[in-house]
Scaffold this active site. Structure first.
Site, short mmCIF file in Angstrom:
data_model
loop_
_atom_site.label_atom_id
_atom_site.label_comp_id
_atom_site.label_asym_id
_atom_site.label_seq_id
_atom_site.Cartn_x
_atom_site.Cartn_y
_atom_site.Cartn_z
N HIS A 166 -8.45 20.42 -0.14
CA HIS A 166 -7.14 19.45 -0.14
C HIS A 166 -6.04 20.71 0.30
O HIS A 166 -5.25 21.04 -0.73
CB HIS A 166 -6.92 18.78 -1.42
CG HIS A 166 -5.75 17.92 -1.53
ND1 HIS A 166 -5.08 17.59 -0.37
CD2 HIS A 166 -5.40 17.32 -2.64
CE1 HIS A 166 -3.95 16.76 -0.77
NE2 HIS A 166 -4.39 16.47 -2.04
N ARG A 196 -6.97 11.15 4.96
CA ARG A 196 -7.84 11.47 3.87
C ARG A 196 -9.11 10.59 3.82
O ARG A 196 -8.98 9.56 4.43
CB ARG A 196 -7.17 10.85 2.63
CG ARG A 196 -7.92 10.66 1.01
CD ARG A 196 -7.15 10.38 -0.14
NE ARG A 196 -6.43 11.89 -0.38
CZ ARG A 196 -5.74 12.08 -1.49
NH1 ARG A 196 -5.85 11.14 -2.29
NH2 ARG A 196 -5.27 13.16 -1.70
N ARG A 203 0.50 9.38 -4.38
CA ARG A 203 1.36 10.24 -4.43
C ARG A 203 1.43 11.31 -3.06
O ARG A 203 2.34 11.67 -2.49
CB ARG A 203 1.51 11.41 -5.44
CG ARG A 203 0.58 12.40 -5.49
CD ARG A 203 0.46 13.13 -6.78
NE ARG A 203 0.30 12.08 -7.73
CZ ARG A 203 0.97 12.04 -9.06
NH1 ARG A 203 1.61 13.19 -9.42
NH2 ARG A 203 0.80 11.03 -10.02
N THR A 204 0.04 11.63 -2.58
CA THR A 204 -0.05 12.46 -1.34
C THR A 204 0.35 11.49 -0.25
O THR A 204 0.96 12.07 0.66
CB THR A 204 -1.56 12.82 -1.23
OG1 THR A 204 -2.07 13.40 -2.41
CG2 THR A 204 -1.90 13.62 -0.05
N LYS A 234 -15.04 -4.22 8.48
CA LYS A 234 -15.63 -4.94 9.45
C LYS A 234 -16.82 -4.00 10.35
O LYS A 234 -17.67 -4.81 11.26
CB LYS A 234 -14.91 -5.51 10.39
CG LYS A 234 -13.83 -6.23 9.98
CD LYS A 234 -12.96 -6.93 11.16
CE LYS A 234 -11.64 -7.47 10.37
NZ LYS A 234 -10.43 -7.62 11.02
#
Lengths: 311, 181
Positions: A137, A109, A59-60, A87
């Protein structure tokens, strides 16, 4: 003041009280925009924004992406699951590679607290934090504050309870900082194991009694029990069982009916129905959970508009 | 500060009156909407709305407020983005005849943004422009008003300010030789 005092939004700590008011005021104009027949404005049409999600989010990421597209920005998405991070590339290298492709602003994020803060000193771009580990947040806190203001008006002197898993919650910390800057009193409530010891040093009250907290507050923000941070449903180490949690800290209509007035119910999602909040409460008229989601797009449009317009 | 009055309060009301009558020559206000541009065009739009309402007591004159901030062409070219004002468009302009209203017409860029912003509220049948002050020869875009309170010649450094005094006060227009602080 009509511009932000910061070039980045790594946390609510970056913002002054006037900054928050400016973001919320701008968000209300964007809320009008996204309710028009044509929900899009051309402001950011020559900007490119990269959404870097080193941790899963639905959702974010969607909310940021919609906000960016409604501002007419070009958007590129990156998720760690399908990238060179696997990697062995470092964070700074990853971001510098993306910036070399002429990206103007980065939304990120990351599972590690402080990652956006570190990155802003290492790379030359503007950064919006979309959640860093258990730290902050900020856009969630801003959209929560916006949604509360929409219901209650000015938050000065209002009483806000944050209930549930405070220990693993970046939403809790950002909310506490944001609400305090707006003059509200904040109380956290949950089992002792899910409340960090130092939390009182932020100037919040601590309670382990949900009924007393509900009687005290104007708004109850019910946080999700983060099963994935606790080792999964089979081995939840912070309380004996989900059933016991639900019995002591789950929000039910029986609990709300015992109060002498209606309080506003919030939840940042995704909801564990029947754990921290019962289904009938989540769907009741006092729950503003879907308003929060709608306001999320408007608030993120405001944040990006105000940051990306800085030369 | 060097300044002089362009439109005195006594003349101001007469100009509003004339503009209202000019609108009535072309519009019966059965399918026409007034749309004031934020932040200052809305004062003029509301003045016209109430004058038109007096002249046409049986009609309702729709009047919206449109903010053009998100449609401006200078985003990212200033030090800081401009904070928006409220848009209040309680109607759709689909197939309507729209009169955009602003207080001062200078480069024409605000009106360009205003037309862009208007289209997000439907496709109007026609759009006309009404301004109180037309700073002639300062245009940067091919935009001309249909209804003009007063046309003036000015140089770039000068600044025109319409002083809206609100209910009961007397409005007037001032020309400054420099932009006031």
């Amino acid at each position: 003041m009509n511009h932000l005092s910061t070039r980045h939004l790594t946390g609510i700590r970056d913002l002054q009280e006037q900054d928050i008011h400016l973001i919320l005021k701008t968000a209300s104009e964007f809320k009008e925009v996204i309710n028009r027949p044509i929900r899009k404005v051309p402001s950011l049409r020559d900007l490119t924004i990269a959404n870097l999600f080193f941790e899963n989010s639905t959702r974010t990421r969607l909310s940021f992406e919609l906000a960016e597209k409604r501002l007419s920005a070009d958007v590129v998405n990156f998720s760690a699951a399908t990238s060179s991070v696997k990697k062995g590339e470092t964070l700074v290298d990853t971001v510098n590679n993306i910036l070399a492709m002429k990206v103007d602003l980065v939304v990120m994020r990351h599972p590690h607290p402080g990652a956006p803060h570190y990155l802003k000193s290492q790379v030359n771009t503007q950064i919006v934090n979309a959640g860093d580990g258990t730290h902050e947040h900020p856009t969630q806190a801003l959209l929560d504050a916006y949604s509360m203001q929409e219901r209650l008006g000015d938050l000065q002197g209002k009483r806000i309870a944050i209930v549930g898993d405070i220990r693993h919650s970046r939403v809790a910390i950002s909310n506490i900082l944001c609400l305090q800057k707006l003059g509200a009193s904040v109380r956290v409530c949950g089992p002792k194991t899910l409340i960090p010891k130092h939390i009182a040093s932020l100037g919040v009250e601590v309670s382990h009694d949900l009924d007393a907290t509900l009687a005290w507050c104007d708004v109850a923000n019910m946080l999700r029990i983060q099963l994935e941070r606790q080792g999964g449903e089979e081995m939840v180490p912070y309380f004996p069982s989900l059933r016991e949690y639900q019995a002591r800290f789950g929000l039910t209509s029986e609990r709300l009916n015992r109060l002498d007035r209606a309080i506003t119910i919030m939840h940042p999602g995704p909801i564990n129905r029947g754990v921290e909040i019962s289904s009938d409460v989540a769907d009741s008229e006092h729950a503003i959970i879907l308003d929060q989601v709608e306001n999320g797009v408007a608030v993120r449009m405001a944040v990006i508009y105000l940051l990306a317009g800085v030369r | 500060m060097d300044s002089h009055v362009l439109i005195a309060p006594s003349l101001f009301d007469r100009i509003i009156d004339r503009l209202a009558h000019q609108l009535l020559e072309h519009h019966a206000f059965t399918e026409t909407d007034l749309v004031g541009l934020q932040p200052r065009g809305i004062f003029l739009a509301r003045r016209l709305q109430s004058r038109l309402q007096e002249l046409l007591p049986s009609s309702t004159i729709p009047c919206g407020a449109l903010d053009v901030t998100f449609h401006r062409d200078d985003f990212g070219r200033r030090n800081h983005p401009i904070a928006p004002n409220a848009t209040d468009m309680p109607f759709l302009v689909e197939d309507r005849r729209v009169i955009l209203v602003d207080d001062v017409l200078h480069t024409g860029r605000t009106i360009r943004a205003g037309m862009d912003a208007l289209m997000a509220h439907g496709r109007p049948r026609s759009v006309e422009l009404l301004v109180l002050i037309d700073r002639r020869f300062r245009r940067e875009l091919p935009i001309e008003p249909r209804y003009v309170g007063k046309a003036i010649d000015s140089i770039d450094e000068q600044y025109v300010k319409v002083r809206w005094q609100g209910q009961g006060g007397s409005d007037y227009v001032e020309l400054f030789n420099q932009k006031p602080a």
